[in-house]
Design a protein around this motif. Structure first.
Motif, PDB file in Angstrom:
ATOM      1  N   GLY A 125     -13.724   5.377  -3.101  1.00 47.38           N
ATOM      2  CA  GLY A 125     -15.115   5.429  -2.666  1.00 47.38           C
ATOM      3  C   GLY A 125     -15.760   4.059  -2.654  1.00 47.38           C
ATOM      4  O   GLY A 125     -16.542   3.740  -1.748  1.00 47.38           O
ATOM      5  N   GLN A 126     -15.417   3.231  -3.641  1.00 44.61           N
ATOM      6  CA  GLN A 126     -15.961   1.880  -3.689  1.00 44.61           C
ATOM      7  C   GLN A 126     -15.463   1.041  -2.511  1.00 44.61           C
ATOM      8  O   GLN A 126     -16.224   0.281  -1.912  1.00 44.61           O
ATOM      9  N   LEU A 127     -14.173   1.178  -2.198  1.00 46.81           N
ATOM     10  CA  LEU A 127     -13.632   0.407  -1.083  1.00 46.81           C
ATOM     11  C   LEU A 127     -14.212   0.876   0.242  1.00 46.81           C
ATOM     12  O   LEU A 127     -14.494   0.066   1.131  1.00 46.81           O
ATOM     13  N   ALA A 128     -14.389   2.198   0.379  1.00 48.14           N
ATOM     14  CA  ALA A 128     -14.999   2.721   1.600  1.00 48.14           C
ATOM     15  C   ALA A 128     -16.421   2.192   1.759  1.00 48.14           C
ATOM     16  O   ALA A 128     -16.847   1.824   2.857  1.00 48.14           O
ATOM     17  N   ALA A 129     -17.160   2.124   0.646  1.00 49.30           N
ATOM     18  CA  ALA A 129     -18.528   1.601   0.696  1.00 49.30           C
ATOM     19  C   ALA A 129     -18.545   0.121   1.058  1.00 49.30           C
ATOM     20  O   ALA A 129     -19.532  -0.375   1.608  1.00 49.30           O
ATOM     21  N   ALA A 130     -17.417  -0.558   0.776  1.00 51.70           N
ATOM     22  CA  ALA A 130     -17.313  -1.979   1.116  1.00 51.70           C
ATOM     23  C   ALA A 130     -16.824  -2.189   2.545  1.00 51.70           C
ATOM     24  O   ALA A 130     -16.603  -3.335   2.959  1.00 51.70           O
ATOM     25  N   GLY A 131     -16.642  -1.103   3.295  1.00 49.61           N
ATOM     26  CA  GLY A 131     -16.270  -1.218   4.697  1.00 49.61           C
ATOM     27  C   GLY A 131     -14.795  -1.049   4.993  1.00 49.61           C
ATOM     28  O   GLY A 131     -14.368  -1.232   6.145  1.00 49.61           O
ATOM     29  N   VAL A 132     -13.995  -0.696   3.996  1.00 50.77           N
ATOM     30  CA  VAL A 132     -12.570  -0.475   4.235  1.00 50.77           C
ATOM     31  C   VAL A 132     -12.376   0.939   4.788  1.00 50.77           C
ATOM     32  O   VAL A 132     -12.842   1.904   4.180  1.00 50.77           O
ATOM     33  N   PRO A 133     -11.718   1.094   5.941  1.00 54.18           N
ATOM     34  CA  PRO A 133     -11.479   2.443   6.452  1.00 54.18           C
ATOM     35  C   PRO A 133     -10.539   3.200   5.523  1.00 54.18           C
ATOM     36  O   PRO A 133      -9.398   2.799   5.322  1.00 54.18           O
ATOM     37  N   LEU A 184      -7.413  -5.413  -0.012  1.00 54.34           N
ATOM     38  CA  LEU A 184      -7.130  -6.331  -1.114  1.00 54.34           C
ATOM     39  C   LEU A 184      -8.297  -7.276  -1.350  1.00 54.34           C
ATOM     40  O   LEU A 184      -8.622  -7.608  -2.497  1.00 54.34           O
ATOM     41  N   ALA A 185      -8.940  -7.702  -0.272  1.00 58.99           N
ATOM     42  CA  ALA A 185     -10.072  -8.620  -0.407  1.00 58.99           C
ATOM     43  C   ALA A 185     -11.293  -7.949  -1.032  1.00 58.99           C
ATOM     44  O   ALA A 185     -12.173  -8.633  -1.565  1.00 58.99           O
ATOM     45  N   ALA A 186     -11.337  -6.616  -0.976  1.00 58.81           N
ATOM     46  CA  ALA A 186     -12.500  -5.883  -1.490  1.00 58.81           C
ATOM     47  C   ALA A 186     -12.351  -5.481  -2.960  1.00 58.81           C
ATOM     48  O   ALA A 186     -13.274  -4.882  -3.522  1.00 58.81           O
ATOM     49  N   VAL A 187     -11.238  -5.808  -3.593  1.00 56.00           N
ATOM     50  CA  VAL A 187     -11.076  -5.497  -5.012  1.00 56.00           C
ATOM     51  C   VAL A 187     -12.123  -6.271  -5.804  1.00 56.00           C
ATOM     52  O   VAL A 187     -12.253  -7.491  -5.628  1.00 56.00           O
ATOM     53  N   PRO A 188     -12.890  -5.608  -6.658  1.00 60.83           N
ATOM     54  CA  PRO A 188     -13.984  -6.291  -7.370  1.00 60.83           C
ATOM     55  C   PRO A 188     -13.499  -7.482  -8.192  1.00 60.83           C
ATOM     56  O   PRO A 188     -12.442  -7.428  -8.838  1.00 60.83           O
ATOM     57  N   GLY A 189     -14.253  -8.550  -8.143  1.00 59.36           N
ATOM     58  CA  GLY A 189     -13.953  -9.726  -8.938  1.00 59.36           C
ATOM     59  C   GLY A 189     -12.940 -10.668  -8.330  1.00 59.36           C
ATOM     60  O   GLY A 189     -12.634 -11.706  -8.923  1.00 59.36           O
ATOM     61  N   ASN A 190     -12.393 -10.301  -7.168  1.00 52.82           N
ATOM     62  CA  ASN A 190     -11.387 -11.145  -6.514  1.00 52.82           C
ATOM     63  C   ASN A 190     -10.308 -11.603  -7.497  1.00 52.82           C
ATOM     64  O   ASN A 190     -10.038 -12.798  -7.643  1.00 52.82           O
ATOM     65  N   PRO A 191      -9.648 -10.657  -8.203  1.00 56.39           N
ATOM     66  CA  PRO A 191      -8.672 -11.043  -9.220  1.00 56.39           C
ATOM     67  C   PRO A 191      -7.389 -11.582  -8.594  1.00 56.39           C
ATOM     68  O   PRO A 191      -7.085 -11.325  -7.424  1.00 56.39           O
ATOM     69  N   GLU A 192      -6.630 -12.316  -9.398  1.00 54.85           N
ATOM     70  CA  GLU A 192      -5.321 -12.786  -8.961  1.00 54.85           C
ATOM     71  C   GLU A 192      -4.325 -11.642  -9.127  1.00 54.85           C
ATOM     72  O   GLU A 192      -4.042 -11.209 -10.247  1.00 54.85           O
ATOM     73  N   LEU A 193      -3.804 -11.143  -8.015  1.00 57.58           N
ATOM     74  CA  LEU A 193      -2.876 -10.017  -8.031  1.00 57.58           C
ATOM     75  C   LEU A 193      -1.459 -10.537  -7.814  1.00 57.58           C
ATOM     76  O   LEU A 193      -1.169 -11.145  -6.790  1.00 57.58           O
ATOM     77  N   GLU A 219      -4.104   4.940  -0.463  1.00 55.75           N
ATOM     78  CA  GLU A 219      -4.160   4.486  -1.849  1.00 55.75           C
ATOM     79  C   GLU A 219      -3.933   2.977  -1.906  1.00 55.75           C
ATOM     80  O   GLU A 219      -3.268   2.412  -1.032  1.00 55.75           O
ATOM     81  N   LEU A 220      -4.465   2.367  -2.939  1.00 53.93           N
ATOM     82  CA  LEU A 220      -4.220   0.959  -3.225  1.00 53.93           C
ATOM     83  C   LEU A 220      -3.587   0.908  -4.611  1.00 53.93           C
ATOM     84  O   LEU A 220      -4.253   1.145  -5.618  1.00 53.93           O
ATOM     85  N   GLU A 221      -2.299   0.643  -4.656  1.00 56.71           N
ATOM     86  CA  GLU A 221      -1.523   0.726  -5.899  1.00 56.71           C
ATOM     87  C   GLU A 221      -1.407  -0.659  -6.536  1.00 56.71           C
ATOM     88  O   GLU A 221      -0.657  -1.511  -6.057  1.00 56.71           O
ATOM     89  N   LEU A 222      -2.154  -0.853  -7.629  1.00 58.42           N
ATOM     90  CA  LEU A 222      -2.187  -2.157  -8.276  1.00 58.42           C
ATOM     91  C   LEU A 222      -1.676  -2.117  -9.719  1.00 58.42           C
ATOM     92  O   LEU A 222      -1.709  -3.145 -10.401  1.00 58.42           O
ATOM     93  N   VAL A 274      -6.057  -3.122 -13.979  1.00 55.76           N
ATOM     94  CA  VAL A 274      -5.482  -1.865 -14.473  1.00 55.76           C
ATOM     95  C   VAL A 274      -6.593  -0.859 -14.743  1.00 55.76           C
ATOM     96  O   VAL A 274      -6.514   0.310 -14.337  1.00 55.76           O
ATOM     97  N   ARG A 275      -7.623  -1.302 -15.408  1.00 57.99           N
ATOM     98  CA  ARG A 275      -8.738  -0.426 -15.757  1.00 57.99           C
ATOM     99  C   ARG A 275      -9.383   0.151 -14.497  1.00 57.99           C
ATOM    100  O   ARG A 275      -9.670   1.361 -14.414  1.00 57.99           O
ATOM    101  N   TRP A 276      -9.622  -0.699 -13.500  1.00 55.55           N
ATOM    102  CA  TRP A 276     -10.306  -0.272 -12.269  1.00 55.55           C
ATOM    103  C   TRP A 276      -9.414   0.638 -11.433  1.00 55.55           C
ATOM    104  O   TRP A 276      -9.863   1.662 -10.914  1.00 55.55           O
ATOM    105  N   ASN A 277      -8.147   0.293 -11.301  1.00 57.52           N
ATOM    106  CA  ASN A 277      -7.261   0.993 -10.386  1.00 57.52           C
ATOM    107  C   ASN A 277      -6.745   2.320 -10.936  1.00 57.52           C
ATOM    108  O   ASN A 277      -6.221   3.140 -10.186  1.00 57.52           O
ATOM    109  N   ALA A 278      -6.907   2.533 -12.253  1.00 60.87           N
ATOM    110  CA  ALA A 278      -6.413   3.770 -12.865  1.00 60.87           C
ATOM    111  C   ALA A 278      -7.239   4.982 -12.462  1.00 60.87           C
ATOM    112  O   ALA A 278      -6.786   6.121 -12.621  1.00 60.87           O
ATOM    113  N   ASP A 279      -8.414   4.776 -11.937  1.00 62.97           N
ATOM    114  CA  ASP A 279      -9.306   5.863 -11.536  1.00 62.97           C
ATOM    115  C   ASP A 279      -9.491   5.786 -10.026  1.00 62.97           C
ATOM    116  O   ASP A 279     -10.061   4.826  -9.515  1.00 62.97           O
TER     117      ASP A 279
END
Length: 292
Positions: A101-109, A235-244, A263-266, A91-96
């Motif tokens: 930009g983080q996902l793009a830097a991780a190679g997600v188009p 989904l694989a690039a979400v930091p910490g590999n949390p259980e979604l 958008e990635l709506e979590l 929740v904390r990460w996805n609210a902003d």
């Protein structure tokens, strides 16, 4: 009775108006039919004792983006009292939406995005149509679409948003949205649940602060292999590999013809169960499993 899972289906307080979550009564009813003690509760109701629940399932807290700090504090308190899904760190990460930009830097188009915090000067495009919106927002609120070279109206929007404390996002407007729409791939319990496609939300000339239809012309969609691949990469690039427990991946077609992440709506994605009633049993099964 003993052993009955107690589930809070977390929503917003409509304050006497018609509630916008069409799925809420369906989901609560289906959970009850499956044997759960399920109840819809507003996240900001001070009378709620979150510790009495085995699970707090965030569903339609659709006013959170205007009260981001208050919502974040609630999520922290709720997570200390019971199991919150999705987890508070998600929740904390996805609210902003700087997460793009983080996902793009991780190679997600992803749709290229620039961010301007209050006090920073926003560079507005001159060679292509573009969108200005807040980094904390939902339902196309405060989202404006501007033609190439239009500066005055966009600058006024930026000024107002900065004055209200919002970080501003500037993105190119992808014309494919007008012809192909935006695809929403829903995941639940780690698997694809269903998908839909909607028409363009931002019509030319619509004021950024006007009420908008967030999901126009929504209809079922069969995702392509390329769309599934991008969604899974995101989904694989979400930091910490949390259980979604749930996720919605919104995709558009980029200028290269490939799917790009919009958008990635979590936190509180609309599941559109009213459009996909066959998905209700799978959702109920996964929620009951999460409740233990």
């Amino acid at each position: 009775m003993a052993g009955t899972p107690r589930i809070a289906v977390v929503t917003y307080d409509a304050r006497g108006a018609e509630h916008k979550d069409r799925d809420l009564p369906v989901l609560v009813g289906a959970l009850r039919e499956a044997g759960a003690d399920a109840v819809a509760v507003a996240w900001d109701d001070p009378a709620v004792d979150w510790a009495r629940f085995d699970l707090a399932l965030i569903r339609s807290t659709w006013d959170y983006s205007w009260r981001a700090a208050e919502f974040a504090a609630w999520a922290e308190r709720c997570a200390r009292a019971t199991r919150l899904v999705n987890p508070v760190e998600v929740v904390r990460w996805n609210a902003d939406k700087r997460y793009l930009g983080q996902l793009a830097a991780a190679g997600v188009p992803a749709v290229p995005t620039r961010y301007y915090a209050p006090g920073e000067t926003a560079e507005l495009p001159t060679g292509h149509e573009y969108v200005v919106k807040p980094a904390s927002g939902a339902g196309a609120r405060y989202a404006g679409r501007y033609p190439a070279g239009e500066r005055e109206a966009a600058a006024r929007q930026v000024e107002r948003m900065h004055a209200e404390g919002f970080t501003v996002m500037v993105q190119p407007y992808l014309s494919s949205i007008d012809t192909e729409g935006e695809r929403a791939l829903q995941f639940f319990g780690g698997r694809l649940l269903h998908a839909g496609v909607k028409g363009a939300v931002l019509a030319p000339g619509t004021p950024y602060d006007a009420d908008k239809t967030a999901h126009p012309d929504l209809r079922p969609w069969q995702p392509t292999a390329a769309e599934l691949a991008v969604a899974e990469r995101a989904l694989a690039a979400v930091p910490g590999n949390p259980e979604l427990l749930y996720a919605r991946v919104d995709l558009v077609t980029g200028p290269d013809g490939d799917p790009w992440l919009m958008e990635l709506e979590l936190i509180e994605p609309n599941l559109f169960l009213w459009l996909h009633p066959h998905s209700v049993p799978r959702v109920v099964e996964a929620v009951l499993a999460a409740a233990g």
